[in-house]
Design a protein around this motif. Structure first.
Motif, mmCIF file in Angstrom:
data_model
loop_
_atom_site.group_PDB
_atom_site.id
_atom_site.type_symbol
_atom_site.label_atom_id
_atom_site.label_comp_id
_atom_site.label_asym_id
_atom_site.label_seq_id
_atom_site.Cartn_x
_atom_site.Cartn_y
_atom_site.Cartn_z
ATOM 1 N N THR A 82 0.838 -1.205 0.000
ATOM 2 C CA THR A 82 0.000 0.000 0.000
ATOM 3 C C THR A 82 0.871 1.252 0.000
ATOM 4 O O THR A 82 0.610 2.201 -0.742
ATOM 5 C CB THR A 82 -0.956 0.004 1.217
ATOM 6 N N LYS A 85 2.087 2.451 -3.311
ATOM 7 C CA LYS A 85 1.123 3.165 -4.165
ATOM 8 C C LYS A 85 1.270 4.680 -4.014
ATOM 9 O O LYS A 85 0.887 5.436 -4.895
ATOM 10 C CB LYS A 85 -0.303 2.752 -3.816
ATOM 11 N N TYR A 86 1.824 5.108 -2.878
ATOM 12 C CA TYR A 86 1.984 6.540 -2.588
ATOM 13 C C TYR A 86 3.413 7.028 -2.776
ATOM 14 O O TYR A 86 3.616 8.199 -3.098
ATOM 15 C CB TYR A 86 1.538 6.834 -1.151
#
Length: 143
Positions: A82, A85-86
């Motif tokens: 996750t 993704k940033y």
């Protein structure tokens, strides 16, 4: 400079954004430090994995200490999946805050994906971490 911060055991009894939800002094000082020192920062907890600062949480009672080794590995992989993704591993350094029980599983995931990372308070107990954060904040305010 990107912060990846642990949350805390002490929480509100009602829903609130991450920044308000956790109430321990270590969490609150870590947030203040992150606001002053990092370009961006994220959090992680046992229940949800990666958290954004403005994300709203509901009360929960779950500790990574109850996870099996395999569950910890899957949890850490999900957190960094996750996170990726940033934040790309290119041209950033991740500053990892949190206890060894979390770091032992997050560090290999960061390494596998090519992130440079540092652990600013490695080896410090909670009281020492609070003192370190106080000293850093005092130094930052006099700059």
């Amino acid at each position: 400079m990107i912060g990846l911060l642990a949350t805390g055991r002490k929480k509100l009894g009602h829903s609130a954004p991450v920044l308000d939800f956790y109430t321990s002094p270590l969490f609150q000082k870590s947030v203040e430090y992150a606001k002053r020192h990092y370009d961006r920062f994220y959090f992680y907890n046992a229940k949800d994995g990666l958290l954004l600062p403005d994300q709203t949480l509901e009360p929960y009672d779950l500790s990574i200490k109850t996870f099996s080794i395999m569950e910890k590995k899957v949890w850490a992989r999900n957190v960094i999946d996750t996170f990726q993704k940033y934040e790309s591993p290119d041209d950033i350094v991740v500053y990892l805050h949190g206890g060894k029980v979390y770091r032992d599983h997050l560090e290999p995931q960061l390494e596998q994906r090519g992130y440079d990372y540092e652990i600013p308070m490695k080896g410090l107990g909670i009281g020492q971490q609070l003192a370190w954060l106080d000293a850093q904040m005092k130094g930052a305010s006099s700059d």
